[in-house]
Write an enzyme that holds these catalytic residues in place. Structure first.
Site, PDB file in Angstrom:
ATOM      1  N   HIS A   1     -64.478  -0.556   4.185  1.00 15.72           N
ATOM      2  CA  HIS A   1     -64.256  -1.049   2.818  1.00 15.72           C
ATOM      3  C   HIS A   1     -65.585  -1.156   2.067  1.00 15.72           C
ATOM      4  O   HIS A   1     -65.688  -0.742   0.910  1.00 15.72           O
ATOM      5  CB  HIS A   1     -63.562  -2.412   2.879  1.00 15.72           C
ATOM      6  N   GLU A   2     -66.591  -1.703   2.736  1.00 14.51           N
ATOM      7  CA  GLU A   2     -67.894  -1.856   2.081  1.00 14.51           C
ATOM      8  C   GLU A   2     -68.557  -0.502   1.832  1.00 14.51           C
ATOM      9  O   GLU A   2     -69.229  -0.302   0.814  1.00 14.51           O
ATOM     10  CB  GLU A   2     -68.804  -2.756   2.927  1.00 14.51           C
TER      11      GLU A   2
ATOM     12  N   GLU B   1     -61.788  -3.725  -6.192  1.00 12.98           N
ATOM     13  CA  GLU B   1     -61.331  -4.115  -4.861  1.00 12.98           C
ATOM     14  C   GLU B   1     -60.127  -3.293  -4.405  1.00 12.98           C
ATOM     15  O   GLU B   1     -60.047  -2.886  -3.246  1.00 12.98           O
ATOM     16  CB  GLU B   1     -60.993  -5.610  -4.831  1.00 12.98           C
TER      17      GLU B   1
ATOM     18  N   HIS C   1     -67.289   0.916  -1.329  1.00 18.70           N
ATOM     19  CA  HIS C   1     -68.000   0.382  -2.501  1.00 18.70           C
ATOM     20  C   HIS C   1     -69.309   1.129  -2.734  1.00 18.70           C
ATOM     21  O   HIS C   1     -69.663   1.446  -3.873  1.00 18.70           O
ATOM     22  CB  HIS C   1     -68.302  -1.101  -2.298  1.00 18.70           C
TER      23      HIS C   1
END
Length: 338
Positions: free
Chosen positions: A131-132, A201, A135
């Site tokens: 997930h990071e 998100e 980003h």
């Protein structure tokens, strides 16, 4: 493309609010001064965003020798994402959480908390890291840092305006208008900050699930992190609440009143979207989808019966030691994380 346009518009709104407060305080001269300050702050944030955030959250860099398994995980997932492997940092917080920062994929960092490593399973940590990385690949880290910098500057300038600009009878919009402006502007900045974060998100959840190939693991991770975040405080996030939107789950949701202006989408909605994604994957299990998304070697070994004997679940994963902690730790001891 639409998301980039939306984000650019929201950042323009924040800059406009900053300039508006400058106009209230000092007229045309104040407006121009505020514009110059906003530009300098954006340039400063562009080059130093990672250092600012990491220092404020007391994150410490760890080396490969301190946690080879974690480094291998990040390296493998970074290859899946098509970006360089970022530097890894450790946050000394028992609350499970993580965030990414940096101006671009070539100058990025991923920070995970000690609580994340202790309280989540391997595939769940893998999903959080993915997930990071999503980003970082989307350059959300730069956008979020600039947003936080501008929002914080608006709040400080508004407080300055309450003491000086609002008392100035020569203010372009009058003393009453000045007072309303300096009160409303920080709230508007907070709403813009929330809008930027919430859009990002959902996309990072979807992209992160694709990077690791396991939407269900990310859904479980979000549920665990959200549950623990309500029970365990994050002292560094409390000191710098303007950085809360950078974490995968709002680290302040355990504090009363934080849900009113939440920086993140409802975790239940995020989990539902990930579970829908997992169902869609299972419908067509014969596609090359699973081959395109390699799983962790640790998980593959478990599935084929070749995994090493695991430590008892209560023992948890060994938390990587920082350089400072290594001096006080027996360096001959080994564990799943190095």
């Amino acid at each position: 493309m639409l998301n980039a346009i939306r984000t650019t518009f929201l950042l323009a709104v924040l800059t406009g609010l900053f300039m508006a407060i400058g106009f209230v305080i000092g007229g045309t001269g104040g407006l121009m001064l505020a514009l110059m300050i906003a530009l300098m702050m954006n340039l400063f944030s562009f080059w130093n965003s990672d250092k600012i955030v990491l220092r404020m959250q007391n994150a410490q860099a760890i080396s490969y020798n301190q946690s080879p398994d974690l480094y291998e995980m990040v390296g493998r997932l970074s290859e899946n994402a098509g970006i360089p492997a970022p530097q890894i940092y450790l946050i000394q917080s028992d609350q499970p959480n993580a965030f990414a920062t940096g101006r671009n994929p070539e100058n990025a960092a991923v920070a995970v908390s000690t609580g994340l490593i202790k309280r989540l399973d391997y595939d769940e940590i893998e999903a959080v890291v993915a997930h990071e990385l999503a980003h970082i690949r989307s350059r959300d880290t730069l956008t979020m840092t600039i947003t936080a910098t501008l929002a914080g500057a608006i709040s400080m300038l508004a407080q300055f305006g309450l003491f000086f600009g609002a008392r100035n009878n020569n203010s372009p919009i009058g003393p009453i208008g000045s007072i309303l402006m300096v009160i409303v502007a920080p709230l508007a900045a907070l709403l813009v900050q929330m809008a930027v974060s919430r859009v990002r998100e959902y996309e990072a959840d979807r992209d992160g699930a694709e990077i690791c190939g396991n939407p269900e693991a990310l859904a479980r991770a979000l549920d665990k992190i959200a549950t623990h975040a309500k029970q365990i405080a994050n002292p560094y996030a409390r000191r710098s609440p303007g950085m809360a939107h950078m974490y995968i789950i709002n680290p302040l949701i355990g504090q009363r009143g934080d849900n009113l202006f939440s920086t993140h989408p409802d975790v239940k909605n995020r989990i539902a979207a990930l579970l829908d994604m997992a169902k869609a994957q299972r419908v067509d299990q014969n596609t090359v989808q699973n081959e395109a998304w390699p799983r962790s070697r640790h998980i593959e070994a478990q599935q084929t019966g070749r995994a090493h004997k695991k430590a008892p679940r209560s023992a948890g994963w060994r938390v990587p030691q920082t350089a400072r902690d290594d001096q006080e730790t027996d360096k001959t001891s080994k564990g799943p994380w190095g």
